[in-house]
Write a protein that holds these residues in place. Structure first.
Motif, PDB file in Angstrom:
ATOM      1  N   GLN A   1     -40.154   9.139 -11.245  1.00 53.22           N
ATOM      2  CA  GLN A   1     -39.657   8.435 -10.065  1.00 53.22           C
ATOM      3  C   GLN A   1     -38.155   8.651  -9.917  1.00 53.22           C
ATOM      4  N   TRP A   2     -37.411   8.519 -11.006  1.00 54.41           N
ATOM      5  CA  TRP A   2     -35.970   8.744 -10.942  1.00 54.41           C
ATOM      6  C   TRP A   2     -35.652  10.190 -10.589  1.00 54.41           C
ATOM      7  N   GLN A   3     -36.434  11.137 -11.116  1.00 50.48           N
ATOM      8  CA  GLN A   3     -36.202  12.540 -10.801  1.00 50.48           C
ATOM      9  C   GLN A   3     -36.403  12.791  -9.306  1.00 50.48           C
ATOM     10  N   ILE A   4     -37.433  12.209  -8.742  1.00 55.89           N
ATOM     11  CA  ILE A   4     -37.695  12.365  -7.310  1.00 55.89           C
ATOM     12  C   ILE A   4     -36.587  11.706  -6.494  1.00 55.89           C
ATOM     13  N   ILE A   5     -36.167  10.511  -6.901  1.00 57.04           N
ATOM     14  CA  ILE A   5     -35.106   9.801  -6.174  1.00 57.04           C
ATOM     15  C   ILE A   5     -33.810  10.596  -6.198  1.00 57.04           C
ATOM     16  N   LEU A   6     -33.477  11.159  -7.353  1.00 59.71           N
ATOM     17  CA  LEU A   6     -32.217  11.895  -7.466  1.00 59.71           C
ATOM     18  C   LEU A   6     -32.255  13.239  -6.743  1.00 59.71           C
ATOM     19  N   ASN A   7     -33.428  13.828  -6.587  1.00 57.32           N
ATOM     20  CA  ASN A   7     -33.530  15.125  -5.919  1.00 57.32           C
ATOM     21  C   ASN A   7     -33.774  15.017  -4.416  1.00 57.32           C
ATOM     22  N   THR A   8     -34.051  13.841  -3.910  1.00 56.49           N
ATOM     23  CA  THR A   8     -34.349  13.661  -2.490  1.00 56.49           C
ATOM     24  C   THR A   8     -33.216  14.112  -1.570  1.00 56.49           C
ATOM     25  N   PRO A   9     -31.951  13.781  -1.844  1.00 55.54           N
ATOM     26  CA  PRO A   9     -30.896  14.257  -0.939  1.00 55.54           C
ATOM     27  C   PRO A   9     -30.829  15.780  -0.839  1.00 55.54           C
ATOM     28  N   PHE A  10     -31.047  16.467  -1.955  1.00 52.77           N
ATOM     29  CA  PHE A  10     -31.026  17.927  -1.927  1.00 52.77           C
ATOM     30  C   PHE A  10     -32.215  18.480  -1.145  1.00 52.77           C
ATOM     31  N   LEU A  11     -33.352  17.807  -1.239  1.00 52.92           N
ATOM     32  CA  LEU A  11     -34.521  18.216  -0.471  1.00 52.92           C
ATOM     33  C   LEU A  11     -34.270  18.048   1.022  1.00 52.92           C
ATOM     34  N   VAL A  12     -33.636  16.952   1.412  1.00 57.41           N
ATOM     35  CA  VAL A  12     -33.328  16.712   2.830  1.00 57.41           C
ATOM     36  C   VAL A  12     -32.367  17.783   3.347  1.00 57.41           C
ATOM     37  N   ILE A  13     -31.339  18.086   2.571  1.00 61.56           N
ATOM     38  CA  ILE A  13     -30.384  19.122   2.986  1.00 61.56           C
ATOM     39  C   ILE A  13     -31.080  20.470   3.111  1.00 61.56           C
TER      40      ILE A  13
ATOM     41  N   LEU B   1     -34.290  21.009   3.717  1.00 61.06           N
ATOM     42  CA  LEU B   1     -35.172  20.979   4.887  1.00 61.06           C
ATOM     43  C   LEU B   1     -34.379  21.139   6.184  1.00 61.06           C
ATOM     44  N   LEU B   2     -33.225  20.473   6.279  1.00 58.51           N
ATOM     45  CA  LEU B   2     -32.394  20.623   7.476  1.00 58.51           C
ATOM     46  C   LEU B   2     -31.921  22.061   7.627  1.00 58.51           C
ATOM     47  N   ASP B   3     -31.546  22.675   6.512  1.00 56.84           N
ATOM     48  CA  ASP B   3     -31.076  24.053   6.566  1.00 56.84           C
ATOM     49  C   ASP B   3     -32.191  25.004   6.983  1.00 56.84           C
ATOM     50  N   GLN B   4     -33.420  24.709   6.564  1.00 58.09           N
ATOM     51  CA  GLN B   4     -34.543  25.585   6.895  1.00 58.09           C
ATOM     52  C   GLN B   4     -35.051  25.377   8.317  1.00 58.09           C
ATOM     53  N   THR B   5     -34.941  24.172   8.847  1.00 56.71           N
ATOM     54  CA  THR B   5     -35.555  23.878  10.138  1.00 56.71           C
ATOM     55  C   THR B   5     -34.572  23.912  11.304  1.00 56.71           C
ATOM     56  N   ILE B   6     -33.291  23.648  11.047  1.00 60.59           N
ATOM     57  CA  ILE B   6     -32.321  23.601  12.128  1.00 60.59           C
ATOM     58  C   ILE B   6     -31.287  24.709  11.907  1.00 60.59           C
ATOM     59  N   PRO B   7     -31.357  25.792  12.671  1.00 65.38           N
ATOM     60  CA  PRO B   7     -30.426  26.903  12.461  1.00 65.38           C
ATOM     61  C   PRO B   7     -28.967  26.523  12.708  1.00 65.38           C
ATOM     62  N   ALA B   8     -28.722  25.510  13.525  1.00 70.58           N
ATOM     63  CA  ALA B   8     -27.348  25.115  13.824  1.00 70.58           C
ATOM     64  C   ALA B   8     -26.634  24.599  12.579  1.00 70.58           C
ATOM     65  N   VAL B   9     -27.370  24.002  11.665  1.00 71.58           N
ATOM     66  CA  VAL B   9     -26.764  23.520  10.428  1.00 71.58           C
ATOM     67  C   VAL B   9     -26.199  24.693   9.647  1.00 71.58           C
ATOM     68  N   HIS B  10     -26.963  25.774   9.575  1.00 70.77           N
ATOM     69  CA  HIS B  10     -26.523  26.939   8.818  1.00 70.77           C
ATOM     70  C   HIS B  10     -25.350  27.629   9.517  1.00 70.77           C
ATOM     71  N   SER B  11     -25.401  27.724  10.848  1.00 72.05           N
ATOM     72  CA  SER B  11     -24.290  28.371  11.558  1.00 72.05           C
ATOM     73  C   SER B  11     -23.021  27.528  11.445  1.00 72.05           C
ATOM     74  N   PHE B  12     -23.164  26.200  11.410  1.00 73.50           N
ATOM     75  CA  PHE B  12     -21.996  25.346  11.221  1.00 73.50           C
ATOM     76  C   PHE B  12     -21.374  25.606   9.852  1.00 73.50           C
ATOM     77  N   ASP B  13     -22.214  25.728   8.820  1.00 76.13           N
ATOM     78  CA  ASP B  13     -21.708  26.022   7.480  1.00 76.13           C
ATOM     79  C   ASP B  13     -20.970  27.355   7.462  1.00 76.13           C
ATOM     80  N   MET B  14     -21.503  28.353   8.139  1.00 75.33           N
ATOM     81  CA  MET B  14     -20.870  29.675   8.172  1.00 75.33           C
ATOM     82  C   MET B  14     -19.514  29.582   8.872  1.00 75.33           C
ATOM     83  N   GLN B  15     -19.431  28.852   9.991  1.00 72.68           N
ATOM     84  CA  GLN B  15     -18.156  28.705  10.700  1.00 72.68           C
ATOM     85  C   GLN B  15     -17.151  27.950   9.848  1.00 72.68           C
ATOM     86  N   LEU B  16     -17.623  26.931   9.156  1.00 69.85           N
ATOM     87  CA  LEU B  16     -16.748  26.143   8.307  1.00 69.85           C
ATOM     88  C   LEU B  16     -16.176  26.989   7.175  1.00 69.85           C
ATOM     89  N   ILE B  17     -17.018  27.756   6.519  1.00 70.07           N
ATOM     90  CA  ILE B  17     -16.555  28.593   5.412  1.00 70.07           C
ATOM     91  C   ILE B  17     -15.605  29.667   5.909  1.00 70.07           C
TER      92      ILE B  17
END
Length: 93
Positions: A47-59, A61-77
């Motif tokens: 349970q703790w392992q799942i709780i601690l890994n949930t934020p990384f899973l959300v990030i 999933l957002l990176d895989q499903t929303i291309p704008a997130v990835h393009s924002f990261d590229m512009q930022l870098i």
């Protein structure tokens, strides 16, 4: 290559379930309590392992499903004041 059908897999799963139930019913109460304690510790840690890994899973999933997130990261870098050698190494030149 031999592949199993769904019914063959269900038969195997049912056999495993029956064997586990027989194993459990043959245990003494003391052995059952020890297994229950071990299982509760394992599931608590899972349970703790799942709780601690949930934020990384959300990030991820957002990176895989929303291309704008990835393009924002590229512009930022690419807008960071990094030396040209590091930008070239990262592929942002």
């Amino acid at each position: 290559m031999d592949s199993q059908t769904a019914s063959e897999k269900n038969v195997i799963i049912n056999k495993v379930n029956v064997n586990l139930q027989n194993f459990w019913s043959n245990l003494s109460e003391k052995q059952k309590s020890i297994f229950k304690k071990i299982w509760s510790i394992l599931t608590y840690k899972w349970q703790w392992q799942i709780i601690l890994n949930t934020p990384f899973l959300v990030i991820w999933l957002l990176d895989q499903t929303i291309p704008a997130v990835h393009s924002f990261d590229m512009q930022l870098i690419s807008s960071l004041p990094l030396p040209m050698m590091i930008k070239t190494y990262l592929g942002f030149s």
